[in-house]
Every structure is written in C-alpha cells, then in structure tokens.
Design an enzyme around this catalytic site. Structure first.
Site, PDB file in Angstrom:
ATOM      1  N   ARG A 266      33.659  37.350  38.729  1.00 23.90           N
ATOM      2  CA  ARG A 266      32.548  38.218  39.904  1.00 23.90           C
ATOM      3  C   ARG A 266      31.495  38.910  39.215  1.00 23.90           C
ATOM      4  O   ARG A 266      31.883  39.914  38.602  1.00 23.90           O
ATOM      5  CB  ARG A 266      33.772  39.282  40.756  1.00 23.90           C
ATOM      6  N   HIS A 270      33.521  44.627  43.707  1.00 26.43           N
ATOM      7  CA  HIS A 270      34.415  44.200  44.539  1.00 26.43           C
ATOM      8  C   HIS A 270      34.028  44.057  46.174  1.00 26.43           C
ATOM      9  O   HIS A 270      34.344  43.242  46.628  1.00 26.43           O
ATOM     10  CB  HIS A 270      35.572  44.982  44.371  1.00 26.43           C
ATOM     11  N   TYR A 280      35.089  50.098  35.271  1.00 26.41           N
ATOM     12  CA  TYR A 280      36.054  49.447  34.708  1.00 26.41           C
ATOM     13  C   TYR A 280      35.820  48.330  33.833  1.00 26.41           C
ATOM     14  O   TYR A 280      36.743  47.748  33.210  1.00 26.41           O
ATOM     15  CB  TYR A 280      37.021  49.147  35.738  1.00 26.41           C
TER      16      TYR A 280
END
Lengths: 367, 326
Positions: A266, A270, A280
């Site tokens: 990705r 998100h 993160y």
C-alpha cells in the site's frame, strides 16, 4: 495399564515443516518475462490490462484529492495494488461473483459497478449499495473478514444450482488474522466449493506490519491448515496475478478452492480519515516498493514489445480524468436520501411501529 | 487542573492506571505504535513498553478472548475495540465469557476487564463505525456499562472501571472525543459507577439522557426555558447499567414529568428500561406519560443523513412541549 512412549528422535519426524514456496512471477521488476509462465493473452488484452491499471491509478489520485477537499466520505487508496486488483478481476467471467473488502472498488468497477455509485458509497449514500441487476458483486464489506465466510455460501449456491461460476473474495494481511478467514477456507474445502480466496498482502493493517500480524512465514501457508490449495504470487506483477487467478478459477469450477496471497504494497495511507503512515512505516522501505510498483514494471514490458507509448498513456489519463469528473457530477446530482426512504428499506413490508415512526417524522419534520 | 479534550482525559486515565498498577495492560488494533486511531493510547507504548501496551493481530474475537484469559489470571486488561460496530466479532467474550465468569464459577473467578470502544454518530463516519449498541450491552447480566459525557467524568469513570472487579464496557462517544474541552484534575480521582448526575436543575420536567445527547438536551432545555418558559431538569445517567434508580426517582418525584433522550434506535434499549424504572417506582408522581426521543428503528449507517436521524434540539423541545401540555 497404558504404555508410556519414550520421547526421542521420533518426535522430530512427526514435526510438520512448512515447505518453502517461491512467489509465482511472470515479469521481473525490470520488465523481463519468464516465457514459461506467460499466460495466453492477445496484444489487445495486454494493452487493456495496462489501460485499466493506469485508469485505476489516475482515478485513485483524483479520489484522494476529492477526499482531501471533503468531497468524498470514507476512501481507502489503492495505489500499489493495481496489479493485484486488475489482474485478478481480468481473469473472471461476468457471471462470477465478487465479495469485496472496502478497498476493492476497482475490481467492482471493472465487473460493472459504476464509478459514481462508488463515490456515493464513499459518501455514505444508500444508492452506493444498490448494485445494478446485471452486476455480480456485493457491496464493499466493512467488517474485516465477513466477506470470506459469505463466499462459501455464494459458492455453494452456484454448486447446488450446477452453474459454471465461481465466488471470489478479497481481504488483506490483517484480515487473515480473523477467525472468519480460516473458517471460510475450511468450509470451502469440506464442501468442495467453487471459490477463490485472495489475500492482498499490502504489508500493513492500518499501522500494524505483517510481522506483528503473524509469525507464519507466508499467509499462503494458512490455507494448508484448511487443506486447500494455496499459492503465493508476486502481487506487483499483473501477469502473474492474472495467470494464478485464471488457473484457480478453472480448478474452482471443478470443486477445488484456492487461497492466493498476492504480495503487494500500500503506497498510500490506510484511508483518508486521518491516517498518517509516517507514524508507523518502517523507515526507508517505501522507495524500494515504489521502484517495484506494478505500473512501471508492466509499462517496461509493453514498451519492449512496442505495445505502449507515452501517447497511449496520456490518452488514458485524459479519459480517466473525464470519467471521474462525470462520475462525481452524477454523484452530486443524485437525489438526497430521506428518513422515510431509510425506514422503508429495512424490511420488505414496513411493520406498524416503523410506519408510525415514519408518519410522526413526516408530520413534524418532513418537508 | 488542566484543560483537556475527552480523548486526552481518557488517555490520562490509562496512563495513571498503568503507572499505579503493574497488572494493568492495554491492547487492541493499532493502539501501540500508532497510539490508536483516535490517539486515545497515544504515547503509552513508548512510556510503558510493548509488553504492557500491545498491538494485536487484527482479530476482535482474539482481543476479547485475550482479555478474558488475562482477567482470570488477575490482570486488569483494557481491551480496545477499534469501533463499536466491530464488537460483534467479539460478543462471545463481551456478552458471555467475561460477564459470566463470576457466575459460572460460583464466585471462584472474576474478570476485571475493561472493554473500551468509540460509538455514536455525528462525525460522518462510515457504516458500523457509528452505531449505538448499549441496549445490547445493558441486557447482559454481569457487565457494567458506562458512558461519560465530558472529560472530567471520562477520566474519573474510566479509572473506576479499570479498578472494578467485574467487567465494564466503557462507551466513548465519537463526537465528544475532540469537540469539547473541560477542566480535569491532573491527579488520580474517581467518579463512582452507578451514580447519575443532575447537570441542570429544573422543576417542570426531567430529561434523562447520556453521552453526546446530554449536550443536545442542555441546549433544548435552554430553548424551552426561553421560548416555553419551562424549567427543565437534565440528568446525565453516566452509568447505563446498573441505573441509578434513586436519582431517577427523586427527580421524577420533583418534576412529575419525564423524557428520555437517547441517540440509539428506539426499540429495547436504555429508554424503555428507564421508563420501566419510573413506572415501577414513581408512577403516581407522574402528571404525563413519559416520552422518549430517540433515533429511528433503522441502522444508523449513512453519514449523509445522520444529522436528520440523530435526535436534535427541535425534536426534544417538541417533546418538552407535549409532555408539559399533556
């Protein structure tokens, strides 16, 4: 009296070892093809795959922009997953049935779901879920993994009716941790169902990296526990994904379900609801994936075959921009939802207590 | 005293709990490194380590079971459910295993688990992110259900919930996370579970409510005072199970009229339970039937229409007028 077995070397022999697997690949990152694995596709089909990936990329970029302007609701970006999404859907027939997660709007679109309805779904408009009669898909699922167990039900329906169609579903690396994930594959195995289960391993479930999701070396191996055929595919390679799903589809029609793990990444956040990947992401990992992303690789291959030019690319970009503009306009113009309409879509026949709630609303607040 | 948002007050309560009790642990999806999708656990993993503040695999049923198991071993787990609509995957733990641990073992075991989840609409979140499921939870014997309406109560009630030796479901209204700030003591304090709070005194009618609806009801009370010349009492229930029967009955005995305001769908929830409590304990004090102002009996799943779905001041003022003119 029970005999005690002496523990010893025998135990090692009884220990299950996971066999190493090599992700299936057709195109290497530099665009070189492994002829032995090359699926049968015409030049036009190859060009169509590229067109769809570029279209999906541009659509995604526009959607991200629209979300930033507050013109969309929930939106989960797809860049980095085009090969996995487009390649897998391309291997289906129109009568096959897709059970998607919330990121899987491109597969729905190429299966016949109009883009403007995707935008309405994003905004939380009920019409976004009103799938056209001739389109064989369910609405994007919000509950992680719920679509997996339902896939076995859809597949069983096809089998019972003797129809030559498969049910195909998608989740992510995070979804593979849900109990539903295992239960679905187990049911499909037991009932020999025409089902294909895809895990798009994009490496992160919101902020949680796949290394914290499981200590299994691969997600594909989770299918082995359920006794179903399990393969791992380079999910940045559209030809590999296509070939694997095409093969799995044929086998599914003969009662052999497959789990396919597509290794992708990705590239974006998100969702557009405040997710910040810099909190993160593993430092410096993104550039490697960016270089390896599916469009670059496939473009190199097509260019080497004189099947794709900058002109082709620009044409698709313009075509997509126009399609997005038209779809958002159509979404904007779509009639607003009303409370009476919501009430009348809960049951086939609205029961008396709900009818009363509707009448009270209309008397006091309805316009 | 410090001024903080409700999400910061919740964070503060968990920080204190982690500091004071080595048995407190926090886990859930994205609660560690990312600090939770609403930052409720922001900074806690960095301060207390990955063994006490953990990201779990994506599996609500796993999170629920982990909490029950740790709880039976004497830990005080705080299990975050990322959104209320995701609890269905974990209902066996939330509605059966944790609440029945004491009962099934005849008192041998207990389960001091705190489940936390954001709930409620008004921030345009997608379906299954904004439901009000407290009706389901309050029908479950063995678990307490707590729902603060402001930062002060949030911190005090969360600390009480964590200390409670029985399971507690702590409901955090999404709209309140960042939308209002309040004075919150920096040190440890508790707000007792099971105690409602009269947040506005009145004599003509009482509104019983909780969560975000406390603020909508307060605004409606002001409008009613100005436009209808009615003095409205507002009671913030704070704990939905067990209900504070004494405060409810005292207020009805004083005002003789009552309205229950809940954001949740109408059927079988806090409002009907509250009306039963009033019927059983204060029926003869009533000058009018108790009215309820609620959502509709449909799922709240469509952000574009949620402002019309969720009870507003107009609907509450109408109810005040009807009850007062009965």
């Amino acid at each position: 009296m029970a005999k005690t077995t002496k523990r010893g070397g025998g135990l090692a022999g009884a220990e299950l070892q996971t066999q190493e697997m090599q992700a299936f690949q057709v195109l290497s990152p530099d665009g070189k093809v492994n002829e032995a694995n090359l699926p049968e596709l015409s030049d036009d089909q190859l060009r169509e795959l590229m067109r769809r990936m570029v279209y999906t990329r541009v659509w995604d970029q526009r959607a991200v922009g629209l979300a930033r302007q507050g013109r969309l609701g929930f939106y989960a970006p797809v860049s980095g997953q085009e090969a996995s999404m487009i390649g897998s859907q391309f291997a289906l027939e129109k009568e096959d049935f897709i059970l998607p997660g919330y990121r899987d709007i491109p597969q729905l679109h190429f299966h016949g779901y109009p883009m403007y309805q995707g935008f309405l779904w994003s905004r939380g408009h009920q019409h976004g879920g009103q799938i056209p009669e001739d389109v064989n898909v369910l609405m994007p699922q919000i509950i992680i993994g719920a679509q997996y167990v339902q896939t076995s039900g859809v597949a069983m329906a096809f089998k019972r009716r003797g129809e030559k169609r498969i049910a195909i579903t998608y989740t992510g690396d995070g979804g593979s941790s849900q109990g539903d994930f295992y239960e679905a594959m187990n049911f499909a195995g037991v009932f020999k169902l025409p089902a294909v289960f895809i895990v798009q391993n994009n490496r992160y479930a919101i902020s949680t990296p796949v290394s914290k999701q499981t200590v299994a070396k691969t997600i594909a191996q989770k299918g082995l526990a359920a006794g179903i055929r399990s393969v791992q595919v380079d999910g940045m390679d559209v030809l590999a994904v296509y070939a694997a799903v095409k093969d799995a589809r044929e086998r599914a029609l003969n009662g052999e379900p497959t789990l396919i793990e597509t290794l992708c990444y990705r590239l974006g956040p998100h969702s557009m609801s405040g997710d910040d990947p810099t909190r993160y992401r593993i430092k410096d990992e993104s550039p490697a994936y960016e270089e390896n992303e599916p469009l670059i690789r496939f473009r190199k291959y097509l260019e080497s075959k004189n099947l794709w030019t900058e002109e082709d690319e620009n044409k698709v970009i313009e075509e997509t921009k126009a399609a997005v503009a038209e779809a958002i306009k159509k979404a904007d113009q779509y009639e607003k939802m009303t409370i009476p309409n919501l009430i009348d879509t809960v049951y086939e026949t609205t029961p008396a207590h709900l009818e009363q709630q509707k009448q009270e609303y209309l008397a006091k607040e309805g316009k | 005293m410090a001024t903080m948002t409700m999400v910061k007050a919740i964070n503060d309560a968990m920080r204190i709990a982690l500091q004071n009790d080595p048995n407190v642990m926090i886990f859930g999806e994205d609660v560690g490194k990312n600090g939770g999708v609403f930052r409720a656990t922001d900074g806690l993993q960095a301060k207390f380590g990955v063994d006490r503040v953990m990201d779990t695999p994506l599996a609500e049923s796993g999170i629920g079971g982990l909490a029950v198991g740790l709880g039976v071993q004497g830990f005080r787990p705080i299990a975050e459910m990322q959104f209320i609509g995701f609890i269905f995957e974990a209902l066996d733990s939330i509605m059966v295993q944790a609440p029945r641990m004491r009962f099934r073992s005849g008192g041998r075991y207990n389960n001091p688990v705190t489940f936390r989840a954001p709930f409620g609409g008004g921030v345009k979140s997608p379906e299954l992110h904004s439901d009000s499921l407290e009706g389901l939870l309050i029908q479950t014997p063995g678990i307490k259900v707590v729902c603060p309406s402001n930062p002060y109560d949030a911190k005090g009630l969360l600390l009480s919930s964590i200390k409670d030796n029985d399971p507690v479901f702590f409901l955090e209204h999404l709209k309140l996370y960042f939308s209002l700030k309040g004075e919150v003591p920096e040190d440890e304090y508790t707000v007792p579970i099971g105690k409602a709070n009269v947040v506005r005194e009145g004599t003509d009618v009482t509104i019983f409510t909780y969560g975000a609806m406390v603020h909508t009801s307060m605004k409606a009370a002001e409008i009613a005072e100005k436009d209808l010349n009615k003095k409205v009492e507002v009671v913030d229930l704070r704990t939905l199970s067990p209900l504070d029967v004494q405060t409810i009955v005292s207020s009805v005995e004083k005002t003789h009229r009552a309205i229950v305001v809940q954001e949740a769908q109408r059927t079988a929830g806090v409002a009907p339970e509250l009306i039963s409590v009033i019927n059983e304990n204060a029926l003869l004090s009533l000058d009018a039937p108790v009215k309820r102002v609620t959502g509709f009996d449909t799922p709240l799943g469509h952000p574009l229409i949620e402002d019309e779905w969720i009870p507003n001041t107009k609907r509450i003022v109408n109810a005040i007028e009807e009850v007062c003119n009965f």
